[in-house]
Motif scaffolding. Structure first.
Motif, PDB file in Angstrom:
ATOM      1  N   UNK A  56      12.841  -2.399  48.130  1.00  0.00           N
ATOM      2  CA  UNK A  56      13.090  -1.934  46.761  1.00  0.00           C
ATOM      3  C   UNK A  56      11.848  -2.155  45.881  1.00  0.00           C
ATOM      4  N   UNK A  57      11.200  -3.317  46.027  1.00  0.00           N
ATOM      5  CA  UNK A  57      10.017  -3.620  45.217  1.00  0.00           C
ATOM      6  C   UNK A  57       8.871  -2.655  45.532  1.00  0.00           C
ATOM      7  N   UNK A  58       8.760  -2.282  46.803  1.00  0.00           N
ATOM      8  CA  UNK A  58       7.722  -1.305  47.175  1.00  0.00           C
ATOM      9  C   UNK A  58       8.021   0.029  46.503  1.00  0.00           C
ATOM     10  N   UNK A 101       8.643  -2.951  32.495  1.00  0.00           N
ATOM     11  CA  UNK A 101       7.576  -3.902  32.846  1.00  0.00           C
ATOM     12  C   UNK A 101       8.163  -4.917  33.815  1.00  0.00           C
ATOM     13  N   UNK A 102       8.280  -4.463  35.059  1.00  0.00           N
ATOM     14  CA  UNK A 102       8.953  -5.236  36.100  1.00  0.00           C
ATOM     15  C   UNK A 102       8.246  -6.560  36.381  1.00  0.00           C
ATOM     16  N   UNK A 132       2.180   0.938  34.218  1.00  0.00           N
ATOM     17  CA  UNK A 132       1.882   2.274  33.685  1.00  0.00           C
ATOM     18  C   UNK A 132       0.865   3.054  34.502  1.00  0.00           C
ATOM     19  N   UNK A 133       0.085   2.387  35.369  1.00  0.00           N
ATOM     20  CA  UNK A 133      -0.935   3.115  36.138  1.00  0.00           C
ATOM     21  C   UNK A 133      -0.763   3.024  37.651  1.00  0.00           C
ATOM     22  N   UNK A 134       0.134   2.186  38.121  1.00  0.00           N
ATOM     23  CA  UNK A 134       0.260   2.021  39.566  1.00  0.00           C
ATOM     24  C   UNK A 134      -0.815   1.091  40.110  1.00  0.00           C
TER      25      UNK A 134
END
Lengths: 222, 109
Positions: A56-58, A101-102, A132-134
């Motif tokens: 899930x985090x990925x 903002x995880x 916001x940018x990966x």
């Protein structure tokens, strides 16, 4: 540290031809690969996290890309009230748009103007506005950029093709803990009346790091 | 006569020690551990631009699993590039902006 070796490690002073179509043979995992696997398996075994949590985090990380940042920038260019909220509190303004903002970081948005050019770096590691940018580009994480951006920002920028006039102040922001930065580039001239989507298509990852300005396609190819 | 609100006493460290515009000096300590103050910044003098609110968990402590109640005031400061780097090439107005925990700051003249 365990040396990383693989069957493909050999000198190239021999004369056999390599087969370009050979499948990629992965060597023995490196030290950190093994440590990551061991820690992950232990955490799952002890019930602290599940394999599903990791997957899930990925998925969370994969859903973040410069397209989000570009949409934020385009909205700031076209909506003055949003722009001021974004500069006041970057995280809250992005959350308004649905960007979470995880990683519980804050966001300071740095406005480029005719007299100020902002550049972001993390000299200690690789802090980056991932929500916001990966993921950051490799060069952002490597020593040459990290060490030089704070010492000789103008030379680093020139290597990206960006020459900043002497009368424009350079502000380098170095991330140290829980605050991340996003550069709000100058809106290029000749874009009056453009839609947000069309404006967003001009905004690249590098412009939001501050290593290049946003330009119209014909300018970039000159 | 002070109002009841003005007589409220705050706990040590509850209010930030520095305000925007204050001159601050970064400590020159070299502790071993997870410290978020780059070496090049230690001993430098700068100006507080902003107090980052709310106060944050001190990740220098959190790095070792000690995060209970360790909230610290965190400041964005600016330091002129020419004072950081002797012989700096560029505009004398170029500057570095960076966040530092209050534990690393002292008041400068």
């Amino acid at each position: 540290m365990i040396p990383e070796t693989s069957p493909s490690d050999h000198d190239h002073d021999h004369d056999h031809a390599h087969d370009d179509h050979a499948p990629v043979v992965e060597g023995r995992p490196g030290y950190y690969d093994m440590m990551e696997t061991a820690v992950r398996e232990l955490f799952i075994e002890k019930g602290l996290i599940t394999a599903g949590d990791i997957r899930r985090q990925i998925e969370v990380l994969d859903s973040r890309s410069p397209a989000l940042g570009a949409a934020v920038v385009a909205k700031a260019w076209t909506d003055a009230a949003f722009r001021s909220r974004l500069l006041e509190n970057g995280r809250r303004a992005c959350e308004e748009l649905g960007i979470s903002f995880y990683d519980d970081t804050d966001l300071i948005v740095l406005e480029n103007t005719e007299t100020v050019h902002n550049l972001i770096v993390c000299t200690l590691c690789s802090c980056y506005p991932r929500p916001v940018l990966g993921l950051p580009p490799d060069w952002y994480k490597l020593k040459p950029y990290r060490s030089r951006a704070v010492v000789e920002p103008r030379k680093v920028l020139a290597e990206f093709g960006t020459v900043i006039p002497e009368d424009v102040e350079i502000r380098v922001s170095d991330s140290t803990a829980t605050v991340r930065f996003l550069v709000l580039p100058c809106r290029p001239e000749g874009t009056d009346g453009w839609s947000e989507d069309r404006l967003a298509s001009l905004v690249t990852r590098d412009a939001m790091i501050g290593v290049i300005p946003v330009t119209l396609p014909q300018e970039a190819s000159r | 006569m002070a109002t009841v609100f003005e007589r409220v006493v705050t706990a040590t460290g509850e209010k930030p020690a520095f305000a925007p515009g204050d001159r601050v000096k970064v400590g020159t300590r070299s502790p071993i551990g997870h410290y978020r103050v780059p070496q090049y910044l230690r001993g430098q003098t700068g100006e507080v631009l902003k107090v980052i609110e709310p106060s944050l968990i001190d990740n220098e402590e959190e790095g070792y699993g000690r995060n209970a109640g360790n909230r610290r005031h965190y400041y964005r400061i600016s330091v002129p590039m020419p004072s950081l780097w002797p012989g700096y090439e560029g505009s004398p107005r170029d500057e570095l902006q960076i966040e530092v925990y209050e534990t690393w700051l002292e008041r400068a003249a």
